[in-house]
Enzyme design. Structure first.
Site, PDB file in Angstrom:
ATOM      1  N   ARG A 211       0.846  -1.203   0.000  1.00  0.00           N
ATOM      2  CA  ARG A 211       0.000   0.000   0.000  1.00  0.00           C
ATOM      3  C   ARG A 211       0.881   1.252   0.000  1.00  0.00           C
ATOM      4  O   ARG A 211       0.595   2.234  -0.687  1.00  0.00           O
ATOM      5  CB  ARG A 211      -0.927  -0.002   1.228  1.00  0.00           C
ATOM      6  CG  ARG A 211      -2.082  -0.989   1.109  1.00  0.00           C
ATOM      7  CD  ARG A 211      -3.109  -0.784   2.216  1.00  0.00           C
ATOM      8  NE  ARG A 211      -2.604  -1.173   3.520  1.00  0.00           N
ATOM      9  CZ  ARG A 211      -2.841  -2.348   4.104  1.00  0.00           C
ATOM     10  NH1 ARG A 211      -3.575  -3.264   3.489  1.00  0.00           N
ATOM     11  NH2 ARG A 211      -2.355  -2.626   5.290  1.00  0.00           N
ATOM     12  N   PHE A 227     -10.900  -5.263  -5.620  1.00  0.00           N
ATOM     13  CA  PHE A 227     -10.957  -5.992  -4.344  1.00  0.00           C
ATOM     14  C   PHE A 227     -10.479  -5.050  -3.230  1.00  0.00           C
ATOM     15  O   PHE A 227      -9.537  -5.353  -2.511  1.00  0.00           O
ATOM     16  CB  PHE A 227     -10.095  -7.264  -4.379  1.00  0.00           C
ATOM     17  CG  PHE A 227     -10.341  -8.156  -5.575  1.00  0.00           C
ATOM     18  CD1 PHE A 227     -11.401  -9.048  -5.575  1.00  0.00           C
ATOM     19  CD2 PHE A 227      -9.530  -8.087  -6.703  1.00  0.00           C
ATOM     20  CE1 PHE A 227     -11.632  -9.879  -6.674  1.00  0.00           C
ATOM     21  CE2 PHE A 227      -9.761  -8.899  -7.805  1.00  0.00           C
ATOM     22  CZ  PHE A 227     -10.811  -9.807  -7.798  1.00  0.00           C
ATOM     23  N   ASP A 249     -15.467  -3.564  -4.970  1.00  0.00           N
ATOM     24  CA  ASP A 249     -15.555  -4.740  -4.089  1.00  0.00           C
ATOM     25  C   ASP A 249     -16.989  -5.249  -4.153  1.00  0.00           C
ATOM     26  O   ASP A 249     -17.916  -4.479  -4.378  1.00  0.00           O
ATOM     27  CB  ASP A 249     -15.181  -4.390  -2.642  1.00  0.00           C
ATOM     28  CG  ASP A 249     -14.712  -5.613  -1.859  1.00  0.00           C
ATOM     29  OD1 ASP A 249     -13.497  -5.770  -1.637  1.00  0.00           O
ATOM     30  OD2 ASP A 249     -15.570  -6.451  -1.483  1.00  0.00           O
ATOM     31  N   SER A 250     -17.156  -6.555  -3.951  1.00  0.00           N
ATOM     32  CA  SER A 250     -18.505  -7.125  -4.005  1.00  0.00           C
ATOM     33  C   SER A 250     -19.152  -7.156  -2.623  1.00  0.00           C
ATOM     34  O   SER A 250     -20.329  -7.475  -2.502  1.00  0.00           O
ATOM     35  CB  SER A 250     -18.444  -8.543  -4.575  1.00  0.00           C
ATOM     36  OG  SER A 250     -17.576  -9.329  -3.793  1.00  0.00           O
ATOM     37  N   ASP A 300      -5.933  -7.222  -5.848  1.00  0.00           N
ATOM     38  CA  ASP A 300      -5.600  -7.908  -4.584  1.00  0.00           C
ATOM     39  C   ASP A 300      -6.746  -8.843  -4.205  1.00  0.00           C
ATOM     40  O   ASP A 300      -7.454  -8.597  -3.226  1.00  0.00           O
ATOM     41  CB  ASP A 300      -5.346  -6.862  -3.491  1.00  0.00           C
ATOM     42  CG  ASP A 300      -4.890  -7.516  -2.183  1.00  0.00           C
ATOM     43  OD1 ASP A 300      -4.341  -8.632  -2.242  1.00  0.00           O
ATOM     44  OD2 ASP A 300      -5.097  -6.918  -1.110  1.00  0.00           O
ATOM     45  N   CYS A 340      -2.494 -14.552  -2.749  1.00  0.00           N
ATOM     46  CA  CYS A 340      -2.192 -15.142  -1.438  1.00  0.00           C
ATOM     47  C   CYS A 340      -2.599 -16.616  -1.448  1.00  0.00           C
ATOM     48  O   CYS A 340      -2.863 -17.207  -0.411  1.00  0.00           O
ATOM     49  CB  CYS A 340      -2.877 -14.373  -0.321  1.00  0.00           C
ATOM     50  SG  CYS A 340      -4.634 -14.173  -0.571  1.00  0.00           S
TER      51      CYS A 340
HETATM   52  N1  SAH Z   1      -6.695  -4.936  -0.691  1.00  0.00           N
HETATM   53  C1  SAH Z   1      -7.410  -5.043   0.571  1.00  0.00           C
HETATM   54  C2  SAH Z   1      -7.694  -6.488   0.945  1.00  0.00           C
HETATM   55  C3  SAH Z   1      -8.483  -7.267  -0.081  1.00  0.00           C
HETATM   56  S1  SAH Z   1      -9.264  -8.697   0.552  1.00  0.00           S
HETATM   57  C4  SAH Z   1      -6.612  -4.306   1.658  1.00  0.00           C
HETATM   58  O1  SAH Z   1      -5.438  -3.960   1.449  1.00  0.00           O
HETATM   59  O2  SAH Z   1      -7.173  -4.074   2.725  1.00  0.00           O
HETATM   60  C5  SAH Z   1     -10.209  -9.277  -0.768  1.00  0.00           C
HETATM   61  C6  SAH Z   1     -11.515  -8.529  -1.024  1.00  0.00           C
HETATM   62  O3  SAH Z   1     -12.078  -9.054  -2.215  1.00  0.00           O
HETATM   63  C7  SAH Z   1     -12.601  -8.677   0.030  1.00  0.00           C
HETATM   64  O4  SAH Z   1     -12.974  -7.398   0.486  1.00  0.00           O
HETATM   65  C8  SAH Z   1     -13.796  -9.350  -0.702  1.00  0.00           C
HETATM   66  O5  SAH Z   1     -15.039  -8.791  -0.318  1.00  0.00           O
HETATM   67  C9  SAH Z   1     -13.508  -9.001  -2.135  1.00  0.00           C
HETATM   68  N2  SAH Z   1     -14.022  -9.907  -3.177  1.00  0.00           N
HETATM   69  C10 SAH Z   1     -13.990 -11.257  -3.209  1.00  0.00           C
HETATM   70  N3  SAH Z   1     -14.456 -11.719  -4.396  1.00  0.00           N
HETATM   71  C11 SAH Z   1     -14.798 -10.627  -5.140  1.00  0.00           C
HETATM   72  C12 SAH Z   1     -15.298 -10.439  -6.468  1.00  0.00           C
HETATM   73  N4  SAH Z   1     -15.560 -11.470  -7.261  1.00  0.00           N
HETATM   74  N5  SAH Z   1     -15.519  -9.175  -6.882  1.00  0.00           N
HETATM   75  C13 SAH Z   1     -15.258  -8.120  -6.096  1.00  0.00           C
HETATM   76  N6  SAH Z   1     -14.752  -8.230  -4.846  1.00  0.00           N
HETATM   77  C14 SAH Z   1     -14.528  -9.471  -4.358  1.00  0.00           C
END
Ligand code: SAH
Length: 396
Positions: A211, A227, A249-250, A300, A340
């Site tokens: 970040r 995400f 984000d979903s 991510d 991850c």
């Molecule tokens: N980058 C963030 C962490 C991401 S965690 C940080 O630094 O804090 C992964 C995220 O992906 C979660 O919030 C989850 O809600 C979202 N997610 C999972 N599948 C998804 C999809 N198909 N479309 C959009 N978001 C999704």
């Protein structure tokens, strides 16, 4: 103390200081041990190799606490290991001034199954092994003494507890719920951390360095953050002077937390930020179809492949999002892409991203290969896939 006798030859990984003893390596148990009890680890030739926590229902049948043959596992042992882990972090320059910190990183800090994240004076403890479960009180006592924290909340709700025959467990182990929400500063950017209902222990601390890298790269760029969870990357991009940030984000609760996070930072011009509830897979296609372009895209995603068995399907999902991200990049644009997934190593991940760039018909160069932050040490002899991997690529 019961003795765990290893099969011939199976002492090798223990001698290399790998802390896991799988069921297939165990010849027999001499004596009786309950879940979490300390057992002596003995090679087939009678050599004593260390002391471990016994876990009768797990495929990881024992996790080594100490490779010293005569180490007593008691309260004092946990006090020392915890003090060592805290001292390790105190020396790391990149952690200075960070209020969100992983204090204990399980196996890598000599404490199998013990995760502790610190958010200011609030600690969140996640225990995931039979041995950790047994020594909960000793761990809490040592943490309170060493850190002087106001409270410790237990978030032992990860799925892998079931593999150790343990039920989920959450609640305060020390102190009480805070009167106001927990807020941390990440290099000056304030973020609320929902320790009770947020993902993991409430925040993705392993992405801190990435970040902060985005913050350095963001100036003047149109950023797409896929995400976004509660907006960690988005807010750092704004702090770095991004021209605009579109975050996807979903999850409705994650997005509901993102806007208040931005409001906690009034110095960041909120007009540059747009949040969108969307499935990244379809939204990337829609953006490409609409002819949108971005100068920096962050991917991510959650874990697509928890184990090597899921690698093939996961590889297709990574390929898909990386391909569309490449299509959306303007000339000179930057892709910050992460995985991850335990089942996908960095070499394979790099191949997938290379294939995606090729299919998107962009010429991309890798400018950085990244892993988790400095407060997430990794044992050298540990499955590399278990931890965060990342690539930063620039297109021509
Ligand atoms: N980058 C963030 C962490 C991401 S965690 C940080 O630094 O804090 C992964 C995220 O992906 C979660 O919030 C989850 O809600 C979202 N997610 C999972 N599948 C998804 C999809 N198909 N479309 C959009 N978001 C999704």
């Amino acid at each position: 103390m019961a003795q765990l006798i290893l099969k011939p030859g199976r002492e090798r990984s223990v001698l290399r200081r790998h802390p896991w003893i799988f069921d297939g390596a165990v010849e027999r148990l001499v004596g009786r041990a309950k879940s979490g009890d300390t057992v002596e680890v003995v090679a087939d030739d009678g050599r004593i190799l260390g002391r471990a926590a016994w876990s009768p229902s797990s495929r990881i049948r024992a996790r080594v606490w100490s490779f010293a043959p005569d180490q007593t596992i008691d309260d004092a042992f946990f006090k020392r290991r915890i003090a060592q882990a805290l001292a390790r972090r105190a020396d790391l320059p990149e952690l200075a001034g960070q209020e969100g910190l992983r204090l204990l990183h399980a196996e890598s800090d000599g404490l199998p199954g013990v995760i502790c994240d610190g958010y200011g004076d609030t600690l969140v403890l996640a225990l995931s092994s039979a041995g950790a479960e047994k020594w909960r009180d000793a761990i809490v006592g040592a943490l309170v003494k060493a850190t002087g924290c106001a409270r410790i909340y237990e978030r032992s709700d990860a799925d892998l507890r079931a593999l150790e025959g343990l039920m989920p467990r959450c609640g305060y182990l020390h102190g009480e719920a805070p009167a106001v929400p927990v807020v941390i500063s990440e290099s000056g950017v304030r973020m609320e951390v929902d320790i009770v209902a947020g993902h993991k222990t409430g925040f993705y601390l392993d992405q801190r360095d990435n970040r902060l890298l985005l913050r350095q790269l963001a100036h003047g760029r149109r950023v797409l953050n896929c995400f976004c969870y509660t907006g960690g990357f988005s807010l750092q991009a704004l702090a770095g002077g991004a021209a605009s940030v579109l975050s996807l984000d979903s999850s409705v609760p994650a997005l509901a937390a993102a806007a208040p996070n931005l409001a906690l930072n009034p110095e960041l011009a909120a007009g540059r930020a747009l949040w969108r509830e969307a499935d990244v897979f379809s939204e990337l296609r829609a953006l490409a179809l609409a002819g949108e372009q971005f100068d920096l895209v962050v991917l991510d995603p959650p874990k697509f492949a928890p184990s090597p068995a899921h690698a093939e399907r996961a590889a297709r999902a990574y390929k898909d999002i990386n391909l569309y991200a490449c299509k959306l990049l303007s000339p000179g644009g930057i892709l910050m892409t992460y995985s991850c997934s335990g089942g996908i190593g960095i070499e394979l991940f790099q191949k997938i991203v290379a294939g995606a760039a090729q299919d998107a018909k962009v010429e991309a160069r890798m400018v950085r290969r990244l892993s988790a932050a400095a407060d997430h040490p990794v044992l050298l002899d540990f499955p590399e896939g278990e931890y965060l991997k990342g690539l930063v690529c620039q297109v021509a």
